[in-house]
Design a protein around this motif. Structure first.
Motif, short mmCIF file in Angstrom:
data_model
loop_
_atom_site.label_atom_id
_atom_site.label_comp_id
_atom_site.label_asym_id
_atom_site.label_seq_id
_atom_site.Cartn_x
_atom_site.Cartn_y
_atom_site.Cartn_z
N ASP A 145 -38.80 38.96 -51.27
CA ASP A 145 -38.63 38.59 -52.36
C ASP A 145 -36.50 38.77 -52.32
O ASP A 145 -35.50 38.39 -52.15
CB ASP A 145 -38.57 38.13 -54.22
N ALA B 118 -37.55 29.29 -53.14
CA ALA B 118 -38.82 29.80 -53.98
C ALA B 118 -39.64 28.26 -54.21
O ALA B 118 -40.18 27.93 -53.77
CB ALA B 118 -38.28 29.93 -54.85
N GLU C 180 -33.85 29.68 -56.76
CA GLU C 180 -34.33 29.21 -57.35
C GLU C 180 -35.26 27.69 -56.52
O GLU C 180 -35.74 27.41 -56.37
CB GLU C 180 -34.22 28.52 -58.58
N ARG D 81 -35.34 37.69 -48.70
CA ARG D 81 -34.71 36.37 -49.21
C ARG D 81 -33.55 36.35 -49.57
O ARG D 81 -32.31 35.24 -48.89
CB ARG D 81 -36.13 35.31 -49.66
N ARG D 82 -33.11 36.81 -50.80
CA ARG D 82 -32.37 36.43 -51.52
C ARG D 82 -30.79 37.23 -50.62
O ARG D 82 -30.16 36.40 -50.81
CB ARG D 82 -32.61 37.37 -52.89
N HIS E 181 -40.62 26.98 -50.69
CA HIS E 181 -41.26 28.22 -50.48
C HIS E 181 -42.69 27.57 -50.69
O HIS E 181 -43.70 27.75 -50.51
CB HIS E 181 -40.74 29.15 -50.09
N CYS E 182 -42.82 27.03 -51.52
CA CYS E 182 -44.14 26.41 -52.35
C CYS E 182 -44.89 25.07 -50.92
O CYS E 182 -45.98 24.77 -51.25
CB CYS E 182 -44.17 26.29 -53.70
#
Length: 170
Positions: free
Chosen positions: A72, A113, A110, A75-76, A116-117
């Motif tokens: 995370d 994220a 957000e 990625r951020r 990425h689902c």
């Protein structure tokens, strides 16, 4: 699997493994500050979940959580770098304020994220359509899929976004 949260179990987990976890993270991240932050966040996740792993699975459990936090973080940082590069191209009069930049960055993280689902192809199809302005007829050539697949990919990605938009706030 995990036992319920008790103050003693959490204290034991912290006392027995915090130093090890910070060292493990320091090796992965290359600096002590990020390692300390992510070690803290790892224990915060355990506290929030209310479940402490059994002693024989403690390090495995901590490693799994911390590794996700490392991903995370990277990625951020990639998102932040891309955003800062994009706004660096703007004329000075159009550069957003620090507050707007922070809000925008949080929104971008957000969205990332959420995307990425879904599958990589669904994510790519949506981004090609919405960010690059490609048509449903042009995307299949880029992704090596059919037009109907592109339609399904984009619908799936949009559904995930719409569901998140209409989900109750935590």
């Amino acid at each position: 699997m995990c036992s319920s949260h008790t103050p003693l179990a959490l204290e034991t987990l912290y006392t027995d493994h915090h130093g090890w976890l910070r060292g493990w993270l320091r090796k992965r991240l290359g600096n002590a500050c990020d390692a300390a932050d992510l070690a803290h966040d790892t224990y915060l996740r355990i506290i929030t979940s209310g479940r402490v792993p059994p002693p024989d699975q403690s390090r495995r459990h901590l490693t799994r959580i911390a590794n996700g936090l490392v991903v995370d973080l990277y990625r951020r940082r990639q998102i932040e770098l891309a955003y800062l590069e994009a706004i660096a191209l703007l004329p000075a009069a159009h550069v957003p304020s620090e507050e707007t930049r922070a809000i925008t960055l949080e929104a971008l993280v957000e969205i990332d994220a959420l995307l990425h689902c879904v599958s990589a192809k669904a994510r790519s199809a949506l981004l090609l359509c919405k960010l690059e302005g490609m048509s449903y007829r042009d995307i299949p050539e880029r992704l090596h899929v059919s037009v109907s697949s592109v339609e399904k990919y984009i619908a799936t990605a949009l559904q995930v976004c719409a569901s998140a938009l209409h989900a109750p706030a935590p």
